[in-house]
Design a protein around this motif. Structure first.
Motif, PDB file in Angstrom:
ATOM      1  N   GLY A  43       0.822  -1.107  -0.064  1.00 27.86           N
ATOM      2  CA  GLY A  43       0.224   0.193  -0.098  1.00 27.86           C
ATOM      3  C   GLY A  43       0.933   1.208   0.011  1.00 27.86           C
ATOM      4  N   SER A  44       2.182   1.010   0.532  1.00 25.86           N
ATOM      5  CA  SER A  44       2.984   2.325   0.641  1.00 25.86           C
ATOM      6  C   SER A  44       3.495   2.929  -0.830  1.00 25.86           C
ATOM      7  N   LEU A  45       3.510   1.563  -1.565  1.00 23.36           N
ATOM      8  CA  LEU A  45       3.949   1.989  -3.041  1.00 23.36           C
ATOM      9  C   LEU A  45       2.831   2.839  -3.693  1.00 23.36           C
ATOM     10  N   TYR A  46       1.628   2.480  -3.541  1.00 27.08           N
ATOM     11  CA  TYR A  46       0.521   3.172  -4.199  1.00 27.08           C
ATOM     12  C   TYR A  46       0.274   4.482  -3.215  1.00 27.08           C
ATOM     13  N   ARG A  47       0.586   4.459  -2.189  1.00 25.63           N
ATOM     14  CA  ARG A  47       0.580   5.972  -1.232  1.00 25.63           C
ATOM     15  C   ARG A  47       1.482   6.970  -1.966  1.00 25.63           C
ATOM     16  N   LEU A  48       2.844   6.243  -2.187  1.00 22.81           N
ATOM     17  CA  LEU A  48       4.043   7.049  -2.631  1.00 22.81           C
ATOM     18  C   LEU A  48       3.873   7.702  -3.921  1.00 22.81           C
ATOM     19  N   THR A  49       3.145   6.855  -4.699  1.00 21.63           N
ATOM     20  CA  THR A  49       2.877   7.215  -5.989  1.00 21.63           C
ATOM     21  C   THR A  49       1.687   8.610  -6.003  1.00 21.63           C
ATOM     22  N   ALA A  50       0.784   8.083  -5.186  1.00 24.17           N
ATOM     23  CA  ALA A  50      -0.203   9.249  -4.941  1.00 24.17           C
ATOM     24  C   ALA A  50       0.390  10.552  -4.627  1.00 24.17           C
ATOM     25  N   LEU A  51       1.180  10.389  -3.419  1.00 27.06           N
ATOM     26  CA  LEU A  51       1.765  11.588  -2.995  1.00 27.06           C
ATOM     27  C   LEU A  51       2.913  12.312  -3.846  1.00 27.06           C
ATOM     28  N   GLU A  52       3.505  11.454  -4.741  1.00 29.48           N
ATOM     29  CA  GLU A  52       4.408  12.193  -5.582  1.00 29.48           C
ATOM     30  C   GLU A  52       3.506  13.121  -6.767  1.00 29.48           C
ATOM     31  N   SER A  53       2.399  12.473  -7.062  1.00 30.91           N
ATOM     32  CA  SER A  53       1.379  12.895  -8.324  1.00 30.91           C
ATOM     33  C   SER A  53       0.630  14.109  -7.471  1.00 30.91           C
ATOM     34  N   MET A  54       0.476  14.048  -6.350  1.00 31.42           N
ATOM     35  CA  MET A  54      -0.271  15.435  -5.800  1.00 31.42           C
ATOM     36  C   MET A  54       0.920  16.626  -5.595  1.00 31.42           C
ATOM     37  N   LEU A  64       1.137   9.365 -14.506  1.00 30.74           N
ATOM     38  CA  LEU A  64       1.114   8.610 -13.259  1.00 30.74           C
ATOM     39  C   LEU A  64       2.110   7.256 -13.190  1.00 30.74           C
ATOM     40  N   ILE A  65       1.773   6.652 -14.411  1.00 34.25           N
ATOM     41  CA  ILE A  65       2.588   5.503 -14.881  1.00 34.25           C
ATOM     42  C   ILE A  65       4.283   5.745 -14.769  1.00 34.25           C
ATOM     43  N   GLU A  66       4.419   6.992 -15.369  1.00 32.35           N
ATOM     44  CA  GLU A  66       5.914   7.322 -14.957  1.00 32.35           C
ATOM     45  C   GLU A  66       6.493   7.321 -13.776  1.00 32.35           C
ATOM     46  N   ILE A  67       5.570   8.107 -13.066  1.00 30.67           N
ATOM     47  CA  ILE A  67       6.049   8.123 -11.569  1.00 30.67           C
ATOM     48  C   ILE A  67       6.133   6.716 -10.890  1.00 30.67           C
ATOM     49  N   ALA A  68       5.099   6.045 -11.159  1.00 24.67           N
ATOM     50  CA  ALA A  68       5.249   4.480 -10.552  1.00 24.67           C
ATOM     51  C   ALA A  68       6.553   3.946 -10.925  1.00 24.67           C
ATOM     52  N   ASN A  69       6.789   4.284 -12.168  1.00 27.93           N
ATOM     53  CA  ASN A  69       8.103   3.390 -12.489  1.00 27.93           C
ATOM     54  C   ASN A  69       9.440   3.865 -12.127  1.00 27.93           C
ATOM     55  N   ASN A  70       9.453   5.311 -12.152  1.00 34.40           N
ATOM     56  CA  ASN A  70      10.706   6.207 -11.713  1.00 34.40           C
ATOM     57  C   ASN A  70      10.990   6.771 -10.645  1.00 34.40           C
ATOM     58  N   MET A  71       9.745   6.785  -9.782  1.00 39.36           N
ATOM     59  CA  MET A  71       9.838   7.228  -8.118  1.00 39.36           C
ATOM     60  C   MET A  71      11.077   6.756  -7.463  1.00 39.36           C
ATOM     61  N   ILE A  95       2.555  10.058   4.077  1.00 39.73           N
ATOM     62  CA  ILE A  95       1.901   9.031   2.996  1.00 39.73           C
ATOM     63  C   ILE A  95       0.523   8.501   3.828  1.00 39.73           C
ATOM     64  N   ARG A  96       0.563   8.519   5.216  1.00 40.05           N
ATOM     65  CA  ARG A  96      -0.672   7.990   5.891  1.00 40.05           C
ATOM     66  C   ARG A  96      -1.928   8.891   6.006  1.00 40.05           C
ATOM     67  N   ALA A  97      -1.614  10.151   5.623  1.00 40.70           N
ATOM     68  CA  ALA A  97      -3.008  11.132   5.677  1.00 40.70           C
ATOM     69  C   ALA A  97      -3.696  10.920   4.747  1.00 40.70           C
ATOM     70  N   GLU A  98      -5.207  10.809   5.206  1.00 41.67           N
ATOM     71  CA  GLU A  98      -6.310  10.266   4.352  1.00 41.67           C
ATOM     72  C   GLU A  98      -6.520  10.919   3.053  1.00 41.67           C
ATOM     73  N   PRO A  99      -6.401  12.005   2.575  1.00 39.10           N
ATOM     74  CA  PRO A  99      -6.561  12.305   1.293  1.00 39.10           C
ATOM     75  C   PRO A  99      -5.260  11.710   0.240  1.00 39.10           C
ATOM     76  N   VAL A 100      -4.178  11.231   0.824  1.00 40.29           N
ATOM     77  CA  VAL A 100      -3.046  10.438   0.031  1.00 40.29           C
ATOM     78  C   VAL A 100      -3.554   9.107  -0.096  1.00 40.29           C
ATOM     79  N   GLY A 101      -4.300   8.324   0.968  1.00 40.54           N
ATOM     80  CA  GLY A 101      -4.956   7.122   0.848  1.00 40.54           C
ATOM     81  C   GLY A 101      -6.090   7.039  -0.227  1.00 40.54           C
ATOM     82  N   SER A 102      -6.970   8.231  -0.264  1.00 39.60           N
ATOM     83  CA  SER A 102      -8.006   8.202  -1.122  1.00 39.60           C
ATOM     84  C   SER A 102      -7.258   8.408  -2.719  1.00 39.60           C
TER      85      SER A 102
END
Ligand code: DC
Length: 233
Positions: A43-54, A64-71, A95-102
């Motif tokens: 889940g942290s990988l999805y949260r990290l992708t979310a945080l960097e995209s935000m 988004l795919i590029e972020i997931a590949n290269n972060m 990364i634990r904040a609720e908006p990042v989880g959503s």
């Protein structure tokens, strides 16, 4: 579940899947400590992708795919927990904040993002063993894992656990909002077409609503000992 060849597997893997607040994270940490195995908090990988995209204000699928590949991410032991670094910055709490989880749940529905994170996840399977925490660990990422567990708990109980966790970390939270967010997230995670949240056919189901963390840990340990020939108590 109890694959006879499990003791000869190159790297033993236990998958723990289930919805948010089912206790997977805590159970994984305690089991990892006892077995001295590694942890994949997928889940942290999805949260990290979310945080960097935000942070970059990106919502286009290709980006988004590029972020997931290269972060640039790193995990460092920090007491009993893992410190999470994104481009060298400590984002363990962010990364634990609720908006990042959503946001994580939203982008986790994109097949290309999941594909980009697949090999990163598999690379965590190193000796002496791995506890893989997520939604699709037993179904997609480690389909050959010898021991698969699926944890559930009633939504109100899961929201209460999340509330307590967030408060302990000093993160502001509101219980009714958490229940609503958890239910929306469960729905999205279960109904998406790409690797939805579901138990693998060969997973052991554990409803943790009425169980203490120690009871869950001990039950999984007994199964691990039987499956991998370990004798950890
Ligand atoms: O477990 P978590 O709350 O940290 O996960 C955040 C989101 O990431 C969750 O809503 C769905 C997604 N996720 C996923 O799709 N697949 C995983 N293996 C782990 C998490």
């Amino acid at each position: 579940m109890h694959n006879q060849l499990a003791m000869n597997d190159p790297v033993p893997v236990i998958t723990l899947d289930g919805p948010g607040g089912s206790g997977k994270g805590t159970v994984c940490l305690l089991l990892a400590e006892k077995l001295r195995w590694h942890i994949l908090d997928s889940g942290s990988l999805y949260r990290l992708t979310a945080l960097e995209s935000m942070q970059k204000n990106v919502s286009d699928e290709a980006q988004l795919i590029e972020i997931a590949n290269n972060m640039d991410i790193d995990y460092r032991p920090d007491g009993a927990r893992l410190k999470v670094l994104l481009s060298g910055q400590d984002v363990t709490d962010a990364i634990r904040a609720e908006p990042v989880g959503s946001k994580a749940s939203e982008i986790a529905a994109i097949a290309g993002v999941r594909q980009a994170l697949l090999e990163r996840q598999r690379a965590f399977a190193v000796s002496p063993g791995l506890l893989a925490d997520g939604r699709d660990m037993g179904t997609v990422v480690f389909p050959h894992a010898a021991l698969k567990i699926f944890l559930t708990a009633r939504p109100e109980e899961r929201a209460k656990r999340r509330y307590k966790q967030l408060k302990e970390k000093g993160i502001d939270a509101n219980l009714p909002e958490l229940v609503a967010e958890l239910e929306a997230r469960d729905k999205r995670d279960s109904e998406r077409s790409a690797a939805p949240l579901k138990a693998a056919d060969d997973a052991v189901l554990l409803d943790t609503t009425e169980m203490s963390i120690d009871e869950v840990v001990n039950q999984v340990l007994r199964m691990a000992n039987q499956c991998f020939g370990t004798s950890v108590v």
